[in-house]
Design an enzyme around this catalytic site. Structure first.
Site, PDB file in Angstrom:
ATOM      1  N   PRO A  29       0.794  -1.232   0.000  1.00 19.17           N
ATOM      2  CA  PRO A  29       0.000   0.000   0.000  1.00 19.17           C
ATOM      3  C   PRO A  29       0.824   1.279   0.000  1.00 19.17           C
ATOM      4  CG  PRO A  29      -0.091  -1.080   2.138  1.00 19.17           C
ATOM      5  CD  PRO A  29       0.552  -2.047   1.192  1.00 19.17           C
ATOM      6  N   ASN A  30       0.328   2.243  -0.747  1.00 19.33           N
ATOM      7  CA  ASN A  30       0.876   3.611  -0.849  1.00 19.33           C
ATOM      8  C   ASN A  30       2.160   3.695  -1.674  1.00 19.33           C
ATOM      9  OD1 ASN A  30      -1.170   4.867   0.822  1.00 19.33           O
ATOM     10  ND2 ASN A  30      -0.232   3.780   2.536  1.00 19.33           N
TER      11      ASN A  30
ATOM     12  N   ARG B 245       5.283  10.989  -2.410  1.00 21.22           N
ATOM     13  CA  ARG B 245       4.958  10.682  -1.033  1.00 21.22           C
ATOM     14  C   ARG B 245       6.181  10.841  -0.128  1.00 21.22           C
ATOM     15  NH1 ARG B 245       4.941   4.532   1.166  1.00 21.22           N
ATOM     16  NH2 ARG B 245       4.075   5.004   3.198  1.00 21.22           N
TER      17      ARG B 245
ATOM     18  N   TYR C 247      11.347   8.677   1.274  1.00 21.79           N
ATOM     19  CA  TYR C 247      11.313   7.672   0.207  1.00 21.79           C
ATOM     20  C   TYR C 247      11.946   8.114  -1.114  1.00 21.79           C
ATOM     21  CZ  TYR C 247       8.074   5.482   3.475  1.00 21.79           C
ATOM     22  OH  TYR C 247       7.524   4.927   4.596  1.00 21.79           O
TER      23      TYR C 247
ATOM     24  N   ASN D 273       7.659  -5.873  -0.852  1.00 21.50           N
ATOM     25  CA  ASN D 273       7.668  -4.743   0.079  1.00 21.50           C
ATOM     26  C   ASN D 273       6.239  -4.629   0.592  1.00 21.50           C
ATOM     27  OD1 ASN D 273       7.692  -2.389   1.497  1.00 21.50           O
ATOM     28  ND2 ASN D 273       8.788  -1.196  -0.047  1.00 21.50           N
TER      29      ASN D 273
ATOM     30  N   ALA E  64       3.111  -0.792   4.868  1.00 20.29           N
ATOM     31  CA  ALA E  64       2.563  -0.728   6.232  1.00 20.29           C
ATOM     32  C   ALA E  64       2.092  -2.096   6.743  1.00 20.29           C
ATOM     33  CB  ALA E  64       1.424   0.281   6.284  1.00 20.29           C
TER      34      ALA E  64
ATOM     35  N   HIS F 232       3.986  -4.430   9.319  1.00 27.40           N
ATOM     36  CA  HIS F 232       3.948  -4.259  10.771  1.00 27.40           C
ATOM     37  C   HIS F 232       2.636  -4.734  11.390  1.00 27.40           C
ATOM     38  CE1 HIS F 232       7.235  -1.797   9.437  1.00 27.40           C
ATOM     39  NE2 HIS F 232       6.428  -0.953   8.833  1.00 27.40           N
TER      40      HIS F 232
ATOM     41  N   GLU G  67      12.191  -9.897   1.807  1.00 29.13           N
ATOM     42  CA  GLU G  67      11.463  -8.709   2.272  1.00 29.13           C
ATOM     43  C   GLU G  67      12.306  -7.467   1.976  1.00 29.13           C
ATOM     44  OE1 GLU G  67      10.689  -8.824   6.480  1.00 29.13           O
ATOM     45  OE2 GLU G  67      10.035  -6.726   6.514  1.00 29.13           O
TER      46      GLU G  67
ATOM     47  N   HIS H   5      12.539  -3.072   1.955  1.00 28.96           N
ATOM     48  CA  HIS H   5      12.047  -1.734   2.326  1.00 28.96           C
ATOM     49  C   HIS H   5      12.987  -0.689   1.767  1.00 28.96           C
ATOM     50  CE1 HIS H   5       9.150  -3.530   5.009  1.00 28.96           C
ATOM     51  NE2 HIS H   5      10.120  -4.329   5.422  1.00 28.96           N
ATOM     52  N   LEU H   6      12.407   0.391   1.287  1.00 23.96           N
ATOM     53  CA  LEU H   6      13.217   1.514   0.809  1.00 23.96           C
ATOM     54  C   LEU H   6      13.949   2.169   1.980  1.00 23.96           C
ATOM     55  CD1 LEU H   6      10.241   2.695  -1.274  1.00 23.96           C
ATOM     56  CD2 LEU H   6      12.452   2.389  -2.343  1.00 23.96           C
ATOM     57  N   SER H   7      13.201   2.466   3.038  1.00 21.67           N
ATOM     58  CA  SER H   7      13.783   3.123   4.212  1.00 21.67           C
ATOM     59  C   SER H   7      14.323   2.055   5.167  1.00 21.67           C
ATOM     60  CB  SER H   7      12.717   3.967   4.911  1.00 21.67           C
ATOM     61  OG  SER H   7      11.680   3.139   5.403  1.00 21.67           O
TER      62      SER H   7
ATOM     63  N   ARG I 208      13.576   4.190  12.358  1.00 24.87           N
ATOM     64  CA  ARG I 208      12.437   5.103  12.325  1.00 24.87           C
ATOM     65  C   ARG I 208      11.596   4.934  13.596  1.00 24.87           C
ATOM     66  NH1 ARG I 208       9.555   4.612   6.695  1.00 24.87           N
ATOM     67  NH2 ARG I 208       8.562   6.500   7.538  1.00 24.87           N
TER      68      ARG I 208
ATOM     69  N   ARG J 233       7.665   0.524  13.539  1.00 21.57           N
ATOM     70  CA  ARG J 233       8.137  -0.035  12.259  1.00 21.57           C
ATOM     71  C   ARG J 233       9.196  -1.120  12.458  1.00 21.57           C
ATOM     72  NH1 ARG J 233       5.843   3.422   8.382  1.00 21.57           N
ATOM     73  NH2 ARG J 233       5.624   5.518   9.198  1.00 21.57           N
TER      74      ARG J 233
END
Ligand code: DQA
Length: 149
Positions: A10-11, A18, A23, A72, A75, A78, A96, A98-100, A105, A109
């Site tokens: 999502p997103n 965004r 990101y 990825n 959200a 989590h 798995e 993730h960009l960040s 963070r 997360r």
């Protein structure tokens, strides 16, 4: 040719617009195009999809037509026991992404329901996280350990 399925959660359709300080300004189309190029060089077939819906992610994980999954879960990383259970059920190698760096963070997360059913997690390299995942995918699919040279 081994087939890699890529799922963006999502997103991630909003990448480029965004929270660009987190990101970056690259778009999802650019990531998919770079992955396609690299997959070609590595001799992998690749198919990518994005959805904002948890159920559609579960349906995609259950599809039989791929050898390895790069995901990825965004959200849902989590929160989603359903995605975790789908991965455990199909018993295919999963990476798995993730960009960040999710460990750097907010506290919430740091918890990933997917990590314990994944081969490994790549987090914090921006779009490069996906490219590293593809290189790891190649090694896994060729029967080598993902950390071997
Ligand atoms: C993300 C990290 C998640 O915590 C977040 O909810 C996302 C993107 C990443 O790629 O850094 O949507 O998965």
């Amino acid at each position: 040719m081994p087939k890699v399925q890529v799922i963006h959660g999502p997103n991630l359709n909003l990448l480029g617009k965004r929270e660009t300080s987190v990101y970056g300004t690259g778009t999802l189309a650019e990531i998919d195009s770079a992955m396609k190029d690299l997959a070609g060089q590595l001799g992998l077939e690749i198919s990518a999809m994005q959805t904002n819906s948890e159920g559609e992610i579960v349906d995609a994980i259950q599809r039989p037509d791929y050898d390895l999954l790069i995901i990825n879960p965004a959200a849902y990383t989590h929160t989603s026991v359903a995605i975790r259970d789908a991965i455990a059920a199909v018993a295919k190698p999963v990476i798995e992404v993730h960009l960040s760096n999710i460990h750097k963070r907010e506290e919430f997360r740091r918890r990933s329901f997917v990590a314990e059913v994944a081969v490994g997690q790549i987090s914090g390299f921006g779009p490069g996280s996906y490219m590293l995942a593809l290189r790891a995918a190649k090694k896994i699919l060729m029967g080598g350990a993902p950390h071997s040279k």
